[in-house]
Each structure stands twice: as structure tokens, then as C-alpha cells.
Design a protein around this motif. Structure first.
Motif: not given
Lengths: 395, 88
Positions: B41-42, B71, B73-75, B78-81, B84-85
């Protein structure tokens, strides 16, 4: 009946272990990590016939698709696991600059096999997927395919294998083969030797490196496929939405040609699907190998997010919560490698599939039959013997 | 821990479901995640990874230190799309 040792607990290894064990064969399935740790679980969860190459691949894919509902009902009944199989549409948006008719013509062999592939206009796309921004798109290729939960699908086959008596050994890396001339007499692993009569490489992108430890260089390369996942969202997408492209084949050819020096090559292809849990899965940025251990590159996460924001603007504030980078194998003719290695009679390869989720229930049945009675049948078309053999000892 | 206890709040997975996964042969947190969705989840498993490790240790008799962490895994968070874009 031979004792069979299968390396690789992905969809192919797990399904084959189940089929063999159900046929009374003693099976050991071994994996460096857990069940479904590689490319079998790191994908857009599609049960896809649109990838099938003309010829035997297409014939088998057609049969696999027709048999799939019954296979899945049987799998779910035996294991008690629901695998979230559901029909979905796939839309390949055709951007300006690509001729929609040419894109459609590329699927003529699919239509001939009775798979419906049609061109629809932007208004029809909007009606199917109102959340998608169609900037620069006038048409899309529409196909009725399916999706599944690839983790649960693979785990169900693993459960079925275990229930039939197969032994599944996880977190145990295979380091090489013990040879006696051309015969393999044992597997070297981090947990000690494992011995059988027949050894099956169901190892996806690791196949080539493992075969090398048996002295054979198989013609299989890989790309690193990267994708990301958003938090769970309310329903936004009904099917798969992607951008049609024509660069994949030339990209793979260049990766293969560059060999160990391909890590600078990259390809961005937008596609998104919403899982039943509500998470959007957004793909794919591919780059060349050789590394199979690295994570997603920062620039790749940016490109994945940018594709999502451009095509699905309502998801712009959705959080990206995880990502993956997994090696995906391919062969020079885009057909899998299935069958014994000519110079290594007890080494059997089952690797290099393009759309493994659709074909594996059928393929595992055919491979188990081939192992039991020594006849590959229609799988002969995929024999590693179709390529000139490269032995590392130069003989 | 009772079977009814919620181990993963994001995905609403109970201790009983995690125990059932362990009894079906899963031996790592990564494997439990795939079978139950706990940790998917989040929050990225910030709370439930510790609880899963505890349940694994209890069920298998392994020392807690022997349970491999999931493991990363990035990010990392949580980062808003859209954010990130726009990264360079």
C-alpha cells in the motif's frame, strides 16, 4: 521416468513443475529468490495474444486462448486461489506520424487466426476511456484480450506443483553445472549440490549465463524493462491504454548487436492499466543490459511519470509508490527457445517467451508431454537446434 | 498476535492471512507481499514489514535477525506523478 530439476520459479517453471509432478515425475524446482520474483510478475499483467508471431506461435496461442477459461477454472478449483482473470480491451493509440492502416496491417495474421483487431476513431476511444487525453491521436487499434494477477497466477501453479509432490527450494542460487563430458551430472547451488536426470532452464533472462556454465552459448539477450505503480485510485481505466510504436524490434536488434555495451540504449513506450486493487501500473522504459541486478534509473521514473501525466491528466496528483526494473529475454527471431540443447542431451531450455502468461498453461502441458515421451511435437519449431550452436570449448 | 489483528492497514491484511501465507511455504517478506498484498500500500510497508518479520520468526522458528528485510525500490517515499514528471 526421469527425475527432473527445474531452475527458475517463474510462470514457466511453476506450471511445468505442476504438470510433471501431476504426471508422477519426481520434480525439484529451485530459484535464487522467491516464487515469481522476476519478469513473470513484473509486467502489465496482460494475457496477450497480440504479440504472437505468425506460424506455430500463433497456432499455439490461439489454442491456448481457447483453452484458457477452462484451465483457469481448474487451477482456481484445485488451489482455492482466485487469479483475477478478466477480459479487458487493449487500445494502442496511433500517434500522428504513424499510419493507422499500416499499424493495423501489422496484425493481419492475427485476424486470419480469428483474433479480432480493428481500427477505431478518436470518438470511439473517448467513449471507451473518457479519462485518457488523446492529444495527437486520431485512431487506435482495438483488441479484446485479458488481464490476470501475475503473482497469484504463478503462485497458484506453485501451490499446485507442491500439492502434487514437487519440492520447491527458494532463496538458493544456482552457481553452475557439474559436467561429465556432454552430460550434466549435478547442479551446484549455494545450498549444496542437487542431482537429477534432466535439467530444465526456465530462467528467463538468466538462461544464457547459466547455460554458459554448461559450456553452451545460447542466442538469447535481454532488455531491462522498467515500470512503476501508483497508489490505489478510484476506477479510471477500463482496459490497457498504450501508444503504438514501431521501434521495439530495431531496439532489441541493437541491444543484441552491442552485447555487453548496450546499457546506454533506451526506449520509452507508454502503457497503463489499472489493477483490480485500483493501482495504476505504468510502463515501460527499457534499456540495454548487461546488468540484471540494478534498480530503476531516476530518469526512467521521470519518463514513466511524464507519460502518465500526459495521457491520464486526472492522475497527475496520484502518488507513485514503487517501481521495478527486471530483465526480459528475447531471441534473434522473437520465438522462444524450447527443447533439449543439441550438444547437452540432458539440458532442456524453456525460455525467451514473449507473452508467457497466455501460453504457459498449454505450453507446460506440451513440454511435460515432450519430457515424458521424448517427442517435441509442434514445439520442434522452437528447438534451440534451429540456431547454429556456439560451444564455449570451440569443438 | 491474534489472527484478527490487522497487520497491514493500507491493504487491510490480517495476521491470520499472513500466517496462512507462511504455512503455504512463503519464507520471506517479499514472498508474503506477493501472496497477500501486505506491504503493497501507500506507506510502502513501513509498519507492517516489522510485524511480518515477527510473524515469520514465530511461525518458522528462525531468529528475527535472519528474516531478510524487503527490497527497497524507488521512490523512497510516495511522490506525486506530476512532481516526478518535472524532475530534471
Amino acid at each position: 521416468m526421469p527425475d527432473v530439476v527445474i531452475i527458475g520459479a517463474g510462470i514457466v517453471g511453476c506450471a511445468l513443475a505442476a504438470r510433471l509432478a501431476e504426471g508422477g515425475i519426481n520434480v525439484t524446482l529451485i530459484d535464487q529468490a522467491e516464487v515469481v520474483a522476476g519478469a513473470s510478475g513484473a509486467n502489465l499483467s496482460l494475457v496477450l495474444w497480440g504479440d504472437a508471431e505468425p506460424g506455430v506461435s500463433l497456432t499455439l496461442t490461439r489454442r491456448a486462448w481457447d483453452e484458457l477459461p477452462a484451465e483457469i477454472a481448474d487451477l482456481e478449483a484445485r488451489t482455492g486461489l482466485g487469479v483475477e482473470f478478466r477480459p479487458i480491451h487493449t487500445l494502442a493509440l496511433v500517434p500522428d506520424g504513424l499510419d493507422p492502416r499500416a499499424v493495423l496491417a501489422g496484425g493481419a495474421h492475427l485476424t486470419e487466426a480469428g483474433f479480432e483487431t480493428e481500427l477505431i476513431d478518436a470518438a470511439a476511444v473517448r467513449a471507451l476511456e473518457p479519462a485518457v487525453d488523446l492529444g495527437g491521436v486520431r485512431a487506435a487499434v482495438y483488441q479484446e484480450q485479458a488481464a490476470i494477477n501475475p503473482f497469484l497466477f504463478t503462485l497458484a501453479w506453485a501451490d499446485r506443483a507442491r500439492a502434487a509432490g514437487a519440492s520447491i527450494v527458494t532463496d538458493t542460487r544456482v552457481t553452475g553445472f557439474r559436467m561429465d563430458g556432454e552430460r550434466i551430472v549435478g547442479l551446484e547451488t549455494a545450498g549444496g549440490p542437487v542431482v537429477g536426470d534432466l535439467y530444465v532452464l526456465a530462467t528467463g533472462a538468466w538462461t544464457r549465463a547459466l547455460a554458459m556454465t554448461a559450456g553452451v552459448d545460447l542466442p538469447e539477450d535481454h532488455i531491462i524493462g522498467q515500470a512503476c505503480v501508483t497508489e490505489a485510485l478510484p476506477p479510471l481505466l477500463h482496459g490497457l491504454v498504450g501508444e503504438a510504436g514501431d521501434k521495439r524490434v530495431s531496439f532489441e536488434l541493437e541491444v543484441a548487436a552491442r552485447g555487453g555495451d548496450a546499457s546506454g540504449l533506451r526506449l520509452v513506450e507508454f502503457a497503463a492499466i489499472q489493477a483490480m486493487s485500483g493501482n495504476l501500473v505504468v510502463g515501460q522504459v527499457s534499456h540495454g543490459g548487461p546488468s540484471v541486478g540494478e534498480g530503476v534509473r531516476p530518469g526512467s521514473l521521470r519518463d514513466l511519470a511524464a507519460g502518465l501525466v500526459r495521457r491520464l491528466p486526472v492522475a497527475r496528483s496520484a502518488s507513485i509508490i514503487r517501481s521495478w526494473a527486471k530483465p526480459v529475454p528475447f531471441t534473434p527471431d522473437h520465438q522462444p527457445l524450447i527443447g533439449p540443447v543439441p550438444s547437452r542431451p540432458n539440458l532442456f531450455v524453456a525460455s525467451g517467451l514473449k507473452s508467457a502468461l497466455i501460453i504457459t498453461p498449454l505450453l507446460s502441458k506440451l513440454i511435460a508431454g515432450a519430457i515424458a515421451d521424448g517427442d517435441l511435437g509442434p514445439l520442434r519449431a522452437f528447438s534451440p537446434g534451429r540456431f547454429e550452436e556456439r560451444r564455449l570449448d570451440g569443438r | 498476535m491474534d489472527d484478527e489483528v490487522i497487520v497491514c492497514r493500507c491493504e487491510e491484511v490480517t495476521a491470520g492471512e499472513v500466517r496462512a501465507a507462511i504455512r503455504a511455504g512463503t519464507r520471506t517478506i517479499a514472498a508474503i507481499k506477493k501472496r497477500t498484498r501486505a506491504g503493497m500500500g501507500l506507506c510502502g510497508g513501513r509498519t507492517c514489514a516489522r510485524l511480518m518479520a515477527r510473524l515469520l520468526a514465530e511461525e518458522t522458528g528462525l531468529p528475527a535477525a535472519a528474516v531478510a528485510p524487503p527490497r527497497a525500490r524507488p521512490p523512497v517515499r510516495p511522490v506525486p506523478a506530476a512532481a516526478l514528471a518535472e524532475e530534471d
